[in-house]
Design a protein around this motif. Structure first.
Motif, short mmCIF file in Angstrom:
data_model
loop_
_atom_site.label_atom_id
_atom_site.label_comp_id
_atom_site.label_asym_id
_atom_site.label_seq_id
_atom_site.Cartn_x
_atom_site.Cartn_y
_atom_site.Cartn_z
N UNK A 1 0.97 -1.14 0.13
CA UNK A 1 -0.06 -0.20 -0.13
C UNK A 1 0.87 1.23 0.03
N UNK A 2 2.01 1.20 0.92
CA UNK A 2 2.71 2.47 1.08
C UNK A 2 3.51 2.67 -0.25
N UNK A 3 4.03 1.74 -1.01
CA UNK A 3 4.76 1.67 -2.02
C UNK A 3 3.89 2.40 -3.27
N UNK A 4 2.70 1.74 -3.49
CA UNK A 4 1.84 2.00 -4.60
C UNK A 4 0.76 3.36 -4.34
N UNK A 5 0.46 3.36 -3.33
CA UNK A 5 -0.59 4.24 -3.19
C UNK A 5 -0.69 5.41 -2.15
N UNK A 6 0.55 5.58 -1.47
CA UNK A 6 0.77 6.77 -0.71
C UNK A 6 1.74 7.70 -1.40
#
Ligand SMILES: C[S@@+](CC[C@H](N)C(=O)[O-])C[C@H]1O[C@@H](n2cnc3c(N)ncnc32)[C@H](O)[C@@H]1O
Length: 252
Positions: free
Chosen positions: A138-143
């Motif tokens: 999530x952190x890699x792709x979305x934030x």
């Protein structure tokens, strides 16, 4: 109406299948070992009700695109992201106590998401969104970069056995990734009762440039003197474990 509620729950389940497929590609590409094992325990009726009725409003589906956080929360209040909130009681209380901040909780424990949806709804808060997916991805792709005011990790799984240490979520590439996502002056706030994990964290943090260990007169520490008790912290206190708080600031 009933049809759309069912579709909602199916969407969450389908997401998990996509997750398994996607995870294999991601793991291969980044030599990444995930920090959790999937626990497929049945939801209680109340948790199922929460998914069917509240997920659409509070949940965010995993996507391979960055989130537009201003649109998502309808403003630019500072964002606090918590990884692995468990059942989410402390996260909901924190969101309720801090209406001028926005909160994102990421968890892979489906029952925990269900419980958190229930308590968020009961608390009547609108500044919390939940993501049911692997936080690393999530952190890699979305934030987006420079987006977070605080990233908090309370009682991350310690993976005690030496052969399992590689499963700890705190690894050098992840800490480097978090640094990009924090804004300058942003805070990485970790609490654990595992002494071996503390040593591991200090070793990793010393190997990454750009963080400064916060001294006791730091502004953030003074603002957050009473940090909230999580379920694992309660347990650690009963067992009389030493609890260690580690706070790092992004300084460049
Ligand atoms: C030891 S529990 C701590 C729960 C809570 N923070 C507390 O203090 O009571 C760790 C939690 O992290 C979650 N977790 C572990 N790895 C994760 C990941 N990569 N993404 C999201 N959640 C994760 C687990 O599902 C579990 O609920």
């Amino acid at each position: 109406m009933k049809q759309s509620k069912l579709t909602n729950l199916n969407m969450v389940n389908n997401n998990l299948i996509i997750f398994e497929k996607f995870h294999k590609c991601f793991a291969k590409q980044f030599h990444y070992i995930r920090s959790f094992t999937c626990r497929h325990r049945r939801l209680t009726k109340a948790q199922q009700f929460a998914f069917e009725n509240y997920w659409q409003e509070i949940g965010i589906e995993f996507q391979e695109q960055q989130l537009d956080l201003i649109t998502l929360f309808g403003g630019t209040s500072p964002i606090i992201l918590e990884i692995g909130f468990g059942t989410g009681n402390s996260l909901v209380k924190m969101a309720k106590d801090n209406p001028n901040h926005n909160f994102i909780g990421i968890e892979v424990y489906k029952r925990g998401i269900g419980s958190c949806l229930l308590s968020a709804k009961k608390a009547g808060i609108t500044n919390l969104r939940l993501i049911y997916y692997d936080a690393v991805q999530v952190i890699y792709r979305m934030i987006p970069d420079n987006a977070l005011y605080v990233l908090q990790l309370f009682f991350p799984d310690p993976w005690h056995k030496v052969r399992h240490n590689k499963r700890r979520i705190i690894q050098k590439p992840f800490i480097e990734l978090i640094m990009k996502k924090l804004n300058l002056g942003g805070i990485l706030h970790i609490v654990t009762d595992c002494e071996a994990y503390v040593n591991h964290i200090i070793q990793i943090m010393n190997s990454v440039h750009g963080y400064s260990y916060c001294s006791l007169n730091n502004y953030f520490i003074n603002q957050h003197k009473t940090h909230l008790l999580t379920k694992f912290e309660q347990r650690a206190r009963i067992l009389n474990h030493n609890i260690c708080t580690l706070i790092f600031e992004r300084v460049r």
